[in-house]
Design an enzyme around this catalytic site. Structure first.
Site, short mmCIF file in Angstrom:
data_model
loop_
_atom_site.label_atom_id
_atom_site.label_comp_id
_atom_site.label_asym_id
_atom_site.label_seq_id
_atom_site.Cartn_x
_atom_site.Cartn_y
_atom_site.Cartn_z
N THR A 321 0.85 -1.19 0.00
CA THR A 321 0.00 0.00 0.00
C THR A 321 0.89 1.24 0.00
O THR A 321 1.93 1.27 0.66
CB THR A 321 -0.95 0.01 1.22
OG1 THR A 321 -1.74 1.21 1.20
CG2 THR A 321 -0.19 -0.03 2.53
N HIS A 373 2.78 -11.64 14.27
CA HIS A 373 3.87 -12.22 15.07
C HIS A 373 3.63 -13.70 15.39
O HIS A 373 4.55 -14.40 15.81
CB HIS A 373 4.03 -11.42 16.37
CG HIS A 373 5.45 -11.33 16.84
ND1 HIS A 373 6.40 -12.28 16.56
CD2 HIS A 373 6.09 -10.39 17.58
CE1 HIS A 373 7.55 -11.94 17.10
NE2 HIS A 373 7.39 -10.80 17.72
#
Length: 402
Positions: A321, A373
């Site tokens: 993006t 994560h």
């Protein structure tokens, strides 16, 4: 002959749609393949067009109604438009029209009563209208077509002096229902933050090598490939190479399984009036810079026109993006589930940098990688971002695969 106007057949990933806009109302004449209604789904806006020339007879589903695949939206009548009070039938004798349609002031132009009324209301000179009626007469459709094709006139100077609709000092509020696409975007963004252990790492890249390369070859590139050389293609190629080196960043989570993809399908976020959409570049490893630029340009054009298909946005293993085109200097991009990482580009800004003990002014860009994560360790995420940085600061490495 009456024909049912039905909603499109939605793919398995789309349960239903919402009637967004009717472009034709009952009684209006319609040409073959002319747009009748827009159906908004969770991902794209689908267009329903007229199967033949005729007239819109009835609307069964109003704007805002939820519809299923192949559900009937309205009724369409194929064939000539029926006669009405202000629109004489084409089959009616020409004398009836000419008797009540005196010649226009400009030349010998003859208008039907409905056409004259519409022309007067819009201050149109009859001589400027292309006539298609019998014996050179101007019909109501001719006036409507002229209005559609003519450039919109600038507002009159006196217009701003009109009385304001809202009294001075009034605190105005406007409540607008959220579109289905916007609601889906909002839902997915919240889910991404709630369901993923999202973390962001930052770095900065010296864009001078890419800018110099682009400046040197942009004219030759455009002449050879018919498309301008931008920055996004360099980032897509750099990200693709980095994804090959760090497969976890290119993976996704499916329940308790980690799915590693042996290909790189990169989604590129495109801003449209209806919201943010993410069309996908397939098999980026086999695409050249020209093909990437051409495909992205096509995505952007179709995105603005609302013509991106659902198949254009399905899948994707990684997303890029670019908030820099709007002036963003730094931001934290949000994951695009079920992907596990997203790269954020930002504004290129000249800053003083220390180079070999000397201060130089360089065009710098902050990069951000947000990652899940649960799937990606911090070490992998940082090394992934550093790899992109190294490839962009020495673009020859993209060609040498080092």
């Amino acid at each position: 002959m009456s024909i049912e106007i039905k909603a499109p057949t939605f793919p398995e990933s789309v349960a239903d749609g919402t009637v967004a806009t009717w472009h034709k109302q009952p009684g209006e004449a319609v040409e073959r393949d002319e747009l009748l209604v827009d159906i908004e789904t969770d991902k794209v806006v689908l267009e329903v067009v007229a199967p033949a020339a005729g007239t819109m007879k009835e609307i069964l589903k109003q704007e805002g109604d939820v519809v299923l695949s192949d559900e009937v939206l309205g009724v369409f009548v194929e064939g000539a438009v029926e006669a009405s009070a202000d629109k004489p039938s084409d089959a009616a004798p020409a004398q009836a029209e000419t008797e009540s349609a005196p010649a226009a002031d400009a030349g010998d132009v003859i208008l039907s009563p409905a056409a004259r009324k519409l022309a007067d209301e819009n201050n149109i000179n009859p001589a400027d209208i292309k006539a298609t009626g019998k014996d050179g007469r101007v019909t109501k459709e001719d006036v409507l077509n002229h209005l559609k094709s003519a450039p919109k006139a600038a507002p009159a100077a006196a217009a701003p002096a009109a009385a304001p609709a809202v009294p001075a000092g009034e605190r105005v509020e406007k409540r607008v229902p959220m579109t289905r696409l916007r609601a889906t975007i909002a839902k997915r963004l919240v889910e991404a933050q709630q369901n993923a252990a999202m973390l962001t790492t930052y770095n900065e890249v010296n864009m001078k090598p890419v800018m110099d390369l682009r400046k040197k070859y942009k004219d030759q590139f455009e002449k050879a490939h018919g498309v301008k050389l931008g920055f996004m293609s360099f980032f897509v190629k750099a990200a693709t190479e980095a994804l090959k080196r760090f497969p976890a960043v290119n993976a996704s989570i499916d329940g308790n399984d980690m799915v590693y993809h042996g290909y790189q399908d990169v989604g590129v976020a495109v801003s449209t009036d209806r919201g943010l959409v993410v069309p996908v570049l397939r098999d980026c490893d086999s695409m050249g810079l020209a093909e990437i630029e051409s495909t992205i340009g096509d995505f952007a054009k179709r995105g603005r026109e609302g013509k991106l298909g659902i198949e254009d946005m399905q899948g994707g293993t990684f997303t890029i993006t670019n908030g820099g085109i709007f002036g963003s200097l730094m931001s934290t991009p949000i994951l695009n589930p079920p992907q596990t990482a997203i790269l954020g580009m930002h504004k290129i800004q000249e800053r003083p940098m220390a180079v070999n003990g000397q201060v130089e002014i360089l065009p710098m860009m902050y990069l951000a990688v947000s990652y899940d994560h649960r799937m990606i360790d911090g070490k992998e995420a940082v090394q992934f971002l550093v790899t992109i940085k190294d490839l962009l600061e020495d673009p020859a490495r993209l060609l040498l695969d080092i």
